[in-house]
Motif scaffolding. Structure first.
Motif, PDB file in Angstrom:
ATOM      1  N   THR A   1     -49.319  -8.974  -4.292  1.00  0.00           N
ATOM      2  CA  THR A   1     -49.197  -7.907  -5.286  1.00  0.00           C
ATOM      3  C   THR A   1     -50.459  -7.052  -5.292  1.00  0.00           C
ATOM      4  O   THR A   1     -50.392  -5.832  -5.490  1.00  0.00           O
ATOM      5  N   GLY A   2     -51.603  -7.654  -5.058  1.00  0.00           N
ATOM      6  CA  GLY A   2     -52.819  -6.868  -4.879  1.00  0.00           C
ATOM      7  C   GLY A   2     -52.708  -5.946  -3.680  1.00  0.00           C
ATOM      8  O   GLY A   2     -53.158  -4.793  -3.714  1.00  0.00           O
ATOM      9  N   ALA A   3     -52.084  -6.436  -2.594  1.00  0.00           N
ATOM     10  CA  ALA A   3     -51.878  -5.605  -1.405  1.00  0.00           C
ATOM     11  C   ALA A   3     -50.923  -4.450  -1.685  1.00  0.00           C
ATOM     12  O   ALA A   3     -51.141  -3.321  -1.218  1.00  0.00           O
ATOM     13  N   LEU A   4     -49.862  -4.720  -2.426  1.00  0.00           N
ATOM     14  CA  LEU A   4     -48.937  -3.649  -2.798  1.00  0.00           C
ATOM     15  C   LEU A   4     -49.671  -2.537  -3.540  1.00  0.00           C
ATOM     16  O   LEU A   4     -49.448  -1.345  -3.281  1.00  0.00           O
ATOM     17  N   GLN A   5     -50.555  -2.933  -4.450  1.00  0.00           N
ATOM     18  CA  GLN A   5     -51.279  -1.927  -5.227  1.00  0.00           C
ATOM     19  C   GLN A   5     -52.290  -1.178  -4.366  1.00  0.00           C
ATOM     20  O   GLN A   5     -52.508   0.022  -4.560  1.00  0.00           O
ATOM     21  N   GLY A   6     -52.880  -1.880  -3.407  1.00  0.00           N
ATOM     22  CA  GLY A   6     -53.766  -1.196  -2.484  1.00  0.00           C
ATOM     23  C   GLY A   6     -53.030  -0.133  -1.685  1.00  0.00           C
ATOM     24  O   GLY A   6     -53.545   0.972  -1.455  1.00  0.00           O
ATOM     25  N   ALA A   7     -51.812  -0.464  -1.273  1.00  0.00           N
ATOM     26  CA  ALA A   7     -51.007   0.504  -0.523  1.00  0.00           C
ATOM     27  C   ALA A   7     -50.583   1.673  -1.402  1.00  0.00           C
ATOM     28  O   ALA A   7     -50.650   2.840  -0.993  1.00  0.00           O
ATOM     29  N   ARG A   8     -50.163   1.373  -2.628  1.00  0.00           N
ATOM     30  CA  ARG A   8     -49.740   2.446  -3.540  1.00  0.00           C
ATOM     31  C   ARG A   8     -50.892   3.386  -3.869  1.00  0.00           C
ATOM     32  O   ARG A   8     -50.769   4.609  -3.757  1.00  0.00           O
ATOM     33  N   ILE A   9     -52.024   2.819  -4.274  1.00  0.00           N
ATOM     34  CA  ILE A   9     -53.166   3.641  -4.648  1.00  0.00           C
ATOM     35  C   ILE A   9     -53.710   4.399  -3.440  1.00  0.00           C
ATOM     36  O   ILE A   9     -54.201   5.533  -3.564  1.00  0.00           O
ATOM     37  N   GLY A  10     -53.590   3.804  -2.252  1.00  0.00           N
ATOM     38  CA  GLY A  10     -54.051   4.450  -1.031  1.00  0.00           C
ATOM     39  C   GLY A  10     -53.120   5.525  -0.497  1.00  0.00           C
ATOM     40  O   GLY A  10     -53.453   6.193   0.487  1.00  0.00           O
ATOM     41  N   GLY A  11     -51.953   5.692  -1.118  1.00  0.00           N
ATOM     42  CA  GLY A  11     -51.069   6.787  -0.742  1.00  0.00           C
ATOM     43  C   GLY A  11     -50.012   6.464   0.287  1.00  0.00           C
ATOM     44  O   GLY A  11     -49.476   7.371   0.927  1.00  0.00           O
ATOM     45  N   ALA A  12     -49.678   5.178   0.460  1.00  0.00           N
ATOM     46  CA  ALA A  12     -48.607   4.843   1.399  1.00  0.00           C
ATOM     47  C   ALA A  12     -47.296   5.479   0.940  1.00  0.00           C
ATOM     48  O   ALA A  12     -46.990   5.517  -0.256  1.00  0.00           O
TER      49      ALA A  12
ATOM     50  N   PHE B   1     -59.018  -0.225 -12.552  1.00  0.00           N
ATOM     51  CA  PHE B   1     -58.343  -0.859 -13.683  1.00  0.00           C
ATOM     52  C   PHE B   1     -58.555  -0.035 -14.953  1.00  0.00           C
ATOM     53  O   PHE B   1     -57.609   0.269 -15.691  1.00  0.00           O
ATOM     54  N   THR B   2     -59.792   0.368 -15.204  1.00  0.00           N
ATOM     55  CA  THR B   2     -60.097   1.145 -16.406  1.00  0.00           C
ATOM     56  C   THR B   2     -59.359   2.475 -16.416  1.00  0.00           C
ATOM     57  O   THR B   2     -58.907   2.947 -17.466  1.00  0.00           O
ATOM     58  N   SER B   3     -59.187   3.075 -15.241  1.00  0.00           N
ATOM     59  CA  SER B   3     -58.505   4.374 -15.146  1.00  0.00           C
ATOM     60  C   SER B   3     -56.997   4.251 -15.240  1.00  0.00           C
ATOM     61  O   SER B   3     -56.290   5.265 -15.287  1.00  0.00           O
ATOM     62  N   GLY B   4     -56.485   3.026 -15.233  1.00  0.00           N
ATOM     63  CA  GLY B   4     -55.040   2.817 -15.350  1.00  0.00           C
ATOM     64  C   GLY B   4     -54.304   2.766 -14.029  1.00  0.00           C
ATOM     65  O   GLY B   4     -53.088   2.558 -14.003  1.00  0.00           O
TER      66      GLY B   4
ATOM     67  N   LEU C   1     -54.945   0.566 -11.437  1.00  0.00           N
ATOM     68  CA  LEU C   1     -54.799  -0.812 -10.984  1.00  0.00           C
ATOM     69  C   LEU C   1     -54.253  -1.653 -12.133  1.00  0.00           C
ATOM     70  O   LEU C   1     -54.864  -1.730 -13.207  1.00  0.00           O
ATOM     71  N   GLN C   2     -53.100  -2.278 -11.910  1.00  0.00           N
ATOM     72  CA  GLN C   2     -52.451  -3.067 -12.951  1.00  0.00           C
ATOM     73  C   GLN C   2     -52.876  -4.532 -12.854  1.00  0.00           C
ATOM     74  O   GLN C   2     -52.551  -5.220 -11.887  1.00  0.00           O
ATOM     75  N   LEU C   3     -53.606  -5.005 -13.857  1.00  0.00           N
ATOM     76  CA  LEU C   3     -54.025  -6.396 -13.903  1.00  0.00           C
ATOM     77  C   LEU C   3     -53.261  -7.180 -14.965  1.00  0.00           C
ATOM     78  O   LEU C   3     -52.717  -8.249 -14.683  1.00  0.00           O
ATOM     79  N   ASP C   4     -53.218  -6.659 -16.182  1.00  0.00           N
ATOM     80  CA  ASP C   4     -52.491  -7.358 -17.252  1.00  0.00           C
ATOM     81  C   ASP C   4     -51.043  -7.628 -16.846  1.00  0.00           C
ATOM     82  O   ASP C   4     -50.503  -8.699 -17.124  1.00  0.00           O
ATOM     83  N   GLU C   5     -50.443  -6.644 -16.188  1.00  0.00           N
ATOM     84  CA  GLU C   5     -49.035  -6.769 -15.803  1.00  0.00           C
ATOM     85  C   GLU C   5     -48.813  -7.857 -14.767  1.00  0.00           C
ATOM     86  O   GLU C   5     -47.699  -8.374 -14.628  1.00  0.00           O
ATOM     87  N   MET C   6     -49.846  -8.218 -14.019  1.00  0.00           N
ATOM     88  CA  MET C   6     -49.719  -9.268 -13.002  1.00  0.00           C
ATOM     89  C   MET C   6     -49.708 -10.669 -13.603  1.00  0.00           C
ATOM     90  O   MET C   6     -49.260 -11.622 -12.963  1.00  0.00           O
ATOM     91  N   ILE C   7     -50.228 -10.794 -14.820  1.00  0.00           N
ATOM     92  CA  ILE C   7     -50.323 -12.115 -15.447  1.00  0.00           C
ATOM     93  C   ILE C   7     -48.971 -12.461 -16.061  1.00  0.00           C
ATOM     94  O   ILE C   7     -48.619 -12.002 -17.144  1.00  0.00           O
ATOM     95  N   THR C   8     -48.205 -13.259 -15.337  1.00  0.00           N
ATOM     96  CA  THR C   8     -46.864 -13.628 -15.795  1.00  0.00           C
ATOM     97  C   THR C   8     -46.929 -14.579 -16.979  1.00  0.00           C
ATOM     98  O   THR C   8     -46.117 -14.480 -17.908  1.00  0.00           O
ATOM     99  N   LYS C   9     -47.898 -15.499 -16.957  1.00  0.00           N
ATOM    100  CA  LYS C   9     -47.972 -16.500 -18.019  1.00  0.00           C
ATOM    101  C   LYS C   9     -49.393 -17.017 -18.142  1.00  0.00           C
ATOM    102  O   LYS C   9     -50.118 -17.109 -17.152  1.00  0.00           O
ATOM    103  N   ARG C  10     -49.784 -17.356 -19.382  1.00  0.00           N
ATOM    104  CA  ARG C  10     -51.090 -17.953 -19.662  1.00  0.00           C
ATOM    105  C   ARG C  10     -50.881 -19.406 -20.065  1.00  0.00           C
ATOM    106  O   ARG C  10     -49.940 -19.726 -20.805  1.00  0.00           O
TER     107      ARG C  10
END
Length: 385
Positions: free
Chosen positions: A212-223, A343-346, A348-357
């Protein structure tokens, strides 16, 4: 002082949540009170023996034993005490762990490749990297290792300053734990290692925390096209929330889909990040890679895996690249801050990756959920009662 941690006493587990004794930090070391720890497959590979060996086997070979050891290498917390000579950290600082220690002095650090630091290469050897002795001990006084020189599955831990990165105090600590491993490893696999450019087609095989980190890298990088491959339906659907434009269950499905999407050219970049890479996974990933493209092996493999299956003639004549990576080829001291800004700029999604605590005492249940494909990223939240 006395604290509590999830400890492995040998290969096979289970995790044992118990009290242990913790000595104060010495020169070059810091005491951290943990806020959160991510549940990564790598710790499970230690439990299963994919990246470890039982104590009796190690003794028979005349090698240092790994167990007992505190697990966890992905985490965030607050500095509570610093050892002699420590000036870069102070009590109250918010920090995330770096499972790749960075000495800043070796050839690799000096040439901008901190992710393969010589000190970082010793993270599975028990003992403090500062002097080889132990700060963590079981209740009966047995020396206690801490995985990756971090031991994040512990309410308190002592680590070298080389294994910490300070973050801004306004950043929430729980999601920031993912900046320790999942995000830099996955994001960096695309951004740093794959050679992806805006408009490219990217395939990510295995879309748990790192994928999922890789997916976000691709999205933010403009794939332009991002294809997620995972046998778990829950993760296929989840991938679409983090940037995937398509998701399928198998590499065979991905081959047909990518062939259609690219008019036969195939993917510019492929990231392989299942829980454990098998030889056939490499074969499939290289087939998905276009002429001149790059296939990045990001997930871990069993220490018994010695070869992979690829069409060697196709690999050579089509000028493909097969690359390994650790920590997504990120430099912790620079890149964690960059990722935090995303993450601060919105973006990179981190909270959304946390399925369960989970509470610390729920760790065995948490790893059952991870093995059963029920979570993208779970965390031990030390604030839960």
């Amino acid at each position: 002082m006395r604290s509590q941690a999830a400890i492995l006493h040998d290969v096979g587990g289970p995790w044992s949540v118990e009290e242990f004794e913790l000595d104060p930090p010495r020169a070059g070391e810091v005491l951290v009170e943990m806020a959160a720890a991510g549940l990564c497959h790598s710790d499970d590979h230690i439990l299963k023996g994919d990246m470890s060996a039982p104590n009796d086997v190690m003794r028979s070979l005349g090698l240092p034993t790994m167990f007992p050891t505190i697990g966890g290498h992905e985490g965030s917390g607050v500095v509570r005490e610093v050892g002699e000579g420590v000036t870069e950290f102070a009590p109250g600082d918010h920090v995330v762990m770096s499972f790749v220690a960075v000495c800043g002095q070796c050839r690799w650090c000096a040439t901008g490749m901190e992710y393969i630091c010589d000190e970082g290469a010793t993270v599975l050897t028990p003992g403090m990297p500062t002097d080889g002795t132990f700060r963590h001990r079981t209740a009966d006084g047995t020396p206690l290792g801490h995985l990756a020189k971090v031991g994040a599955f512990s309410k308190h831990t002592v680590v070298s300053t080389n294994s910490l990165v300070k973050i801004e105090p306004h950043l929430p600590l729980a999601p920031s734990a993912l900046l320790s491993c999942a995000i830099p490893t996955g994001f960096g696999s695309v951004a740093n290692r794959s050679g992806m450019r805006p408009g490219d087609t990217v395939v990510v095989i295995g879309v748990g925390g790192i994928g999922t980190g890789a997916l976000q890298g691709a999205r933010i990088g403009g794939a332009a096209q991002i294809i997620a491959v995972d046998p778990v339906e829950f993760k296929q659907k989840s991938a679409l929330r983090f940037g995937a434009t398509h998701s399928v269950a198998t590499a065979a499905e991905a081959l047909d889909l990518v062939r259609d999407l690219t008019y036969g050219v195939m993917a510019d970049a492929v990231v392989v990040s299942p829980s454990l890479i098998a030889p056939d996974d490499v074969r499939d990933a290289v087939q998905l890679t276009r002429k001149g493209g790059t296939c990045v092996l990001t997930g871990m493999t069993s220490q018994l895996t010695r070869s992979v299956n690829i069409d060697l003639q196709d690999f050579i004549l089509m000028n493909k690249s097969l690359a390994g990576t650790v920590f997504g080829s990120c430099n912790p001291r620079a890149d964690i801050a960059r990722l935090a800004r995303l993450f601060t700029s919105g973006q990179l999604q981190l909270d959304e990756m946390i399925t369960k605590r989970y509470r610390l005492d729920e760790i065995n249940h948490a790893y059952d959920d991870l093995r059963n494909g029920q979570i993208v990223r779970g965390i031990i939240d030390f604030g839960l009662s």
